[in-house]
Design a protein around this motif. Sequence first.
Motif, PDB file in Angstrom:
ATOM      1  N   ARG A   1      -1.458  40.572 -30.491  1.00 41.90           N
ATOM      2  CA  ARG A   1      -0.335  39.737 -30.060  1.00 41.90           C
ATOM      3  C   ARG A   1      -0.111  38.714 -31.182  1.00 41.90           C
ATOM      4  O   ARG A   1      -0.873  37.748 -31.315  1.00 41.90           O
ATOM      5  CB  ARG A   1      -0.645  39.052 -28.734  1.00 41.90           C
ATOM      6  N   ILE A   2       0.900  38.906 -31.961  1.00 40.10           N
ATOM      7  CA  ILE A   2       1.109  38.118 -33.177  1.00 40.10           C
ATOM      8  C   ILE A   2       2.114  37.010 -32.899  1.00 40.10           C
ATOM      9  O   ILE A   2       3.200  37.251 -32.354  1.00 40.10           O
ATOM     10  CB  ILE A   2       1.604  39.010 -34.331  1.00 40.10           C
ATOM     11  N   ALA A   3       1.772  35.790 -33.267  1.00 40.91           N
ATOM     12  CA  ALA A   3       2.669  34.650 -33.082  1.00 40.91           C
ATOM     13  C   ALA A   3       3.942  34.855 -33.899  1.00 40.91           C
ATOM     14  O   ALA A   3       3.914  35.406 -35.001  1.00 40.91           O
ATOM     15  CB  ALA A   3       1.968  33.363 -33.505  1.00 40.91           C
ATOM     16  N   ARG A   4       5.068  34.404 -33.344  1.00 36.15           N
ATOM     17  CA  ARG A   4       6.356  34.526 -34.027  1.00 36.15           C
ATOM     18  C   ARG A   4       6.939  33.132 -34.261  1.00 36.15           C
ATOM     19  O   ARG A   4       7.832  32.688 -33.538  1.00 36.15           O
ATOM     20  CB  ARG A   4       7.301  35.372 -33.174  1.00 36.15           C
ATOM     21  N   PRO A   5       6.456  32.427 -35.296  1.00 33.95           N
ATOM     22  CA  PRO A   5       6.979  31.077 -35.567  1.00 33.95           C
ATOM     23  C   PRO A   5       8.434  31.080 -36.008  1.00 33.95           C
ATOM     24  O   PRO A   5       9.053  30.015 -36.075  1.00 33.95           O
ATOM     25  CB  PRO A   5       6.057  30.561 -36.677  1.00 33.95           C
ATOM     26  N   ASP A   6       8.978  32.267 -36.293  1.00 34.53           N
ATOM     27  CA  ASP A   6      10.375  32.352 -36.712  1.00 34.53           C
ATOM     28  C   ASP A   6      11.330  32.358 -35.525  1.00 34.53           C
ATOM     29  O   ASP A   6      12.548  32.320 -35.707  1.00 34.53           O
ATOM     30  CB  ASP A   6      10.590  33.619 -37.541  1.00 34.53           C
ATOM     31  N   MET A   7      10.767  32.417 -34.302  1.00 33.48           N
ATOM     32  CA  MET A   7      11.605  32.495 -33.114  1.00 33.48           C
ATOM     33  C   MET A   7      11.557  31.192 -32.332  1.00 33.48           C
ATOM     34  O   MET A   7      10.561  30.460 -32.368  1.00 33.48           O
ATOM     35  CB  MET A   7      11.155  33.662 -32.229  1.00 33.48           C
ATOM     36  N   LEU A   8      12.655  30.900 -31.625  1.00 37.58           N
ATOM     37  CA  LEU A   8      12.707  29.689 -30.808  1.00 37.58           C
ATOM     38  C   LEU A   8      11.895  29.842 -29.525  1.00 37.58           C
ATOM     39  O   LEU A   8      11.262  28.890 -29.065  1.00 37.58           O
ATOM     40  CB  LEU A   8      14.164  29.360 -30.448  1.00 37.58           C
ATOM     41  N   ALA A   9      11.911  31.031 -28.932  1.00 34.72           N
ATOM     42  CA  ALA A   9      11.195  31.256 -27.678  1.00 34.72           C
ATOM     43  C   ALA A   9       9.700  31.380 -27.939  1.00 34.72           C
ATOM     44  O   ALA A   9       9.286  31.979 -28.933  1.00 34.72           O
ATOM     45  CB  ALA A   9      11.714  32.512 -27.002  1.00 34.72           C
ATOM     46  N   PRO A  10       8.857  30.820 -27.059  1.00 29.76           N
ATOM     47  CA  PRO A  10       7.401  30.979 -27.231  1.00 29.76           C
ATOM     48  C   PRO A  10       7.014  32.445 -27.131  1.00 29.76           C
ATOM     49  O   PRO A  10       7.663  33.224 -26.433  1.00 29.76           O
ATOM     50  CB  PRO A  10       6.811  30.170 -26.071  1.00 29.76           C
ATOM     51  N   SER A  11       5.950  32.823 -27.815  1.00 32.54           N
ATOM     52  CA  SER A  11       5.481  34.203 -27.795  1.00 32.54           C
ATOM     53  C   SER A  11       3.980  34.233 -27.565  1.00 32.54           C
ATOM     54  O   SER A  11       3.273  33.262 -27.881  1.00 32.54           O
ATOM     55  CB  SER A  11       5.823  34.904 -29.109  1.00 32.54           C
ATOM     56  N   PRO A  12       3.436  35.339 -27.001  1.00 32.62           N
ATOM     57  CA  PRO A  12       1.981  35.436 -26.788  1.00 32.62           C
ATOM     58  C   PRO A  12       1.234  35.369 -28.112  1.00 32.62           C
ATOM     59  O   PRO A  12       1.720  35.831 -29.147  1.00 32.62           O
ATOM     60  CB  PRO A  12       1.821  36.815 -26.134  1.00 32.62           C
ATOM     61  N   GLN A  13       0.029  34.800 -28.069  1.00 34.97           N
ATOM     62  CA  GLN A  13      -0.806  34.704 -29.259  1.00 34.97           C
ATOM     63  C   GLN A  13      -2.208  35.184 -28.927  1.00 34.97           C
ATOM     64  O   GLN A  13      -2.672  35.041 -27.797  1.00 34.97           O
ATOM     65  CB  GLN A  13      -0.832  33.267 -29.793  1.00 34.97           C
ATOM     66  N   ASP A  14      -2.864  35.732 -29.912  1.00 32.07           N
ATOM     67  CA  ASP A  14      -4.224  36.220 -29.717  1.00 32.07           C
ATOM     68  C   ASP A  14      -5.238  35.083 -29.854  1.00 32.07           C
ATOM     69  O   ASP A  14      -5.023  34.116 -30.587  1.00 32.07           O
ATOM     70  CB  ASP A  14      -4.550  37.310 -30.737  1.00 32.07           C
ATOM     71  N   TYR A  15      -6.353  35.236 -29.159  1.00 31.77           N
ATOM     72  CA  TYR A  15      -7.495  34.331 -29.315  1.00 31.77           C
ATOM     73  C   TYR A  15      -8.748  35.139 -29.057  1.00 31.77           C
ATOM     74  O   TYR A  15      -8.767  36.066 -28.238  1.00 31.77           O
ATOM     75  CB  TYR A  15      -7.409  33.132 -28.367  1.00 31.77           C
ATOM     76  N   ALA A  16      -9.805  34.802 -29.784  1.00 34.62           N
ATOM     77  CA  ALA A  16     -11.040  35.586 -29.725  1.00 34.62           C
ATOM     78  C   ALA A  16     -11.939  35.169 -28.571  1.00 34.62           C
ATOM     79  O   ALA A  16     -12.828  35.913 -28.174  1.00 34.62           O
ATOM     80  CB  ALA A  16     -11.795  35.460 -31.048  1.00 34.62           C
ATOM     81  N   SER A  17     -11.755  33.959 -28.047  1.00 37.21           N
ATOM     82  CA  SER A  17     -12.611  33.453 -26.975  1.00 37.21           C
ATOM     83  C   SER A  17     -11.888  32.309 -26.288  1.00 37.21           C
ATOM     84  O   SER A  17     -10.845  31.823 -26.764  1.00 37.21           O
ATOM     85  CB  SER A  17     -13.949  32.962 -27.538  1.00 37.21           C
ATOM     86  N   GLN A  18     -12.461  31.852 -25.177  1.00 32.61           N
ATOM     87  CA  GLN A  18     -11.883  30.689 -24.495  1.00 32.61           C
ATOM     88  C   GLN A  18     -11.885  29.471 -25.405  1.00 32.61           C
ATOM     89  O   GLN A  18     -10.929  28.694 -25.425  1.00 32.61           O
ATOM     90  CB  GLN A  18     -12.677  30.387 -23.222  1.00 32.61           C
ATOM     91  N   GLY A  19     -12.980  29.301 -26.163  1.00 34.89           N
ATOM     92  CA  GLY A  19     -13.048  28.170 -27.079  1.00 34.89           C
ATOM     93  C   GLY A  19     -11.936  28.206 -28.101  1.00 34.89           C
ATOM     94  O   GLY A  19     -11.330  27.174 -28.425  1.00 34.89           O
ATOM     95  N   HIS A  20     -11.644  29.396 -28.617  1.00 38.84           N
ATOM     96  CA  HIS A  20     -10.553  29.566 -29.579  1.00 38.84           C
ATOM     97  C   HIS A  20      -9.224  29.145 -28.950  1.00 38.84           C
ATOM     98  O   HIS A  20      -8.413  28.423 -29.561  1.00 38.84           O
ATOM     99  CB  HIS A  20     -10.516  31.027 -30.022  1.00 38.84           C
ATOM    100  N   LEU A  21      -8.980  29.588 -27.711  1.00 38.54           N
ATOM    101  CA  LEU A  21      -7.749  29.236 -27.008  1.00 38.54           C
ATOM    102  C   LEU A  21      -7.631  27.726 -26.829  1.00 38.54           C
ATOM    103  O   LEU A  21      -6.595  27.122 -27.154  1.00 38.54           O
ATOM    104  CB  LEU A  21      -7.726  29.943 -25.654  1.00 38.54           C
ATOM    105  N   TYR A  22      -8.685  27.104 -26.312  1.00 42.71           N
ATOM    106  CA  TYR A  22      -8.603  25.676 -25.995  1.00 42.71           C
ATOM    107  C   TYR A  22      -8.569  24.803 -27.248  1.00 42.71           C
ATOM    108  O   TYR A  22      -7.912  23.755 -27.256  1.00 42.71           O
ATOM    109  CB  TYR A  22      -9.750  25.276 -25.072  1.00 42.71           C
ATOM    110  N   HIS A  23      -9.242  25.219 -28.283  1.00 37.55           N
ATOM    111  CA  HIS A  23      -9.155  24.445 -29.514  1.00 37.55           C
ATOM    112  C   HIS A  23      -7.755  24.557 -30.109  1.00 37.55           C
ATOM    113  O   HIS A  23      -7.261  23.615 -30.734  1.00 37.55           O
ATOM    114  CB  HIS A  23     -10.225  24.910 -30.502  1.00 37.55           C
TER     115      HIS A  23
END
Length: 662
Positions: A144-166
Amino acid sequence: MSEEIVVQDREELIYLLCEAAEFEHTVMCTYLYAQWTLKRDLSEDLTPAELAAIDRWRRSLAQVALEEMLHLSLVNNLLAAIGAAPHLWRPAFPVRPGHFPSDVVMALTPFSEAALEHFMFIERPEGVRLEDGAGFGHAAHYRRIARPDMLAPSPQDYASQGHLYHGVLQGLAHLAGQLGEDRVFVGHGQSQVDTEDFGLPGLFKITDLASAQRAIEEIVLQGEGAPAHSEDSHFSRFSAMREELGRLRAARPGFEPARPVVRNPMLGDIGIERDRTRIVNPAAAKVVDLGNSIYALMIRALSQVFAPAPLPGELRGALATCTTTLMACMGRVAEVATRLPADPASPALKAAPNFELPGSSGQLVQQCAARILGERAAELAGAARQLARTVPLGDVADDLDALSRRFEALHARYETHLGEAVDRVASLAAPPAPTLGQPPAGELMHAGPADETIDVARTDTITLRFDGRRCIHSRHCVLEAPTVFLANTPGAWIHPETTTAEHCVHVAHSCPSGAITYERHDGGPQESAPAVNVIRVRENGPYAVHAQAELPAGTEFRATLCRCGQSKRKPYCDGSHAAAGFAATGEPATLPSEPLAVRGGALTITPVPNGPLKLSGNVEICSGTGRTVSRTQSARLCRCGASGTKPFCDGSHARIGFRSED
């Protein structure tokens, strides 16, 4: 999968926090499901040592699930802090590929080595490489690759809960640097929930970047235990369970800790069979449907608890207490389901609730929310009562009926007055409770002589009643009126004719437990609410309440409530503290507090299931000698006997597995 999480604006931050909320909610359900599948008695092919281990695992899983509820609550406070609405929806099980990163598989599965290894994988500390449990994993990996070129939010990958929260924390810091903290943390304090509203130890309101960081650290440390790998972390708890399970299996290879419950049960036929087991046994389907419906009602009630609009604190707290009751009901229904075959053709495989959640499970209009919740609770109570004719549901129907009445009382007391401007709602003073069928204001109606458990003696001027179940043997009666109360005497032993009505009234008022009550016939005043609500902490004993106390059984002016955790008549004291050798000072330290503007009025005392006594209303908490400990309008008093901050709750009831039901 270690790419940096990108947060460019508030919309992306809200999107990320909503996914974090869904993650916490979903994983909490998987832990509860595993807990429900555990066996419960020796008749299920267990040795005493194995059953003792299972009981430990059940308590540990319950504690982990409770902490996941804390994490979900903190995430919703984070959402409210940045001006967003709470998010309590979550995807259906098994979660479809793409909803979370490919390494995050969420499925309902019985307790087993593979399930524990999966739970460890989910809770693994950031940077730790670990294999997932057998049978968990998507057929195809994806990114799930972030799309910083788009105005709408997009799903992003994270390897763990810590990765997500950080990533969330970095996003908050980035926005605070761009806009300033005061522009990021715009949610008002009344839009969030803390321990005064919801009895979750560790819950607090978030107002700035520092408190946001504290919340995220709390979530990550409780889950992963990083960086010190705390023994109390979820990761470490699951690891310890897996090791103990391995030792027990080595000692007896045939040991199975869980009932053979199906994986990802499904009701109905929606044409989706992927990794699901359809429940076709009609009885099991009805029980599962009831459990799911109770869960959906709990989520609706939680949506009101976390409502971003200002609400009277007592209303928010009462709604939170109702959600606890609903969760306890769902657990009892789940216990029944895991004993029923999912399919008559395969009777060995058992069913369980699957947390089905309708898409319309969001917040209700608050002016009628409690009434709608009560309407649904009554409907579920009727269904449970009918179902109980064929399956052993115990007192689930009675509890749902009582909850329905509680919701309706909340509607009558609060919601009819919530039509005023929003900026005045938070400080709204609760009107008196409805008086339908009640005695005149200030007077208490006592039990009638038809109650066989109460001794009654009558003269022309007064009727005395004695309820032996309430007595804690403070001995004011036999010492102050020895001619009236003839203890240890066969036959009639209460003789009000030997003294005056005034003397009888004085002795009754001296009885702290309310075991002695009276009704005057001489024109004198009946017992009325005191001018000052007081709770006295008795040395090595109960709480003595003298107040206009609104208890589950109704309005009472005098009562002694258990604080040792041993009473068989909770919330009332039955003297068990003496036999148990309960030791707790009646002289706790004085806390700083200001005099109350109003010292009387209704004091609602709510026994939180498996938790403390929640106080809402004006009250002075005093030592046994009368010294002021605290003046307050809201408090939680320990009733498990284990708190380190007696008489106040410190969350120890969860740690020791306190049960308020006998």
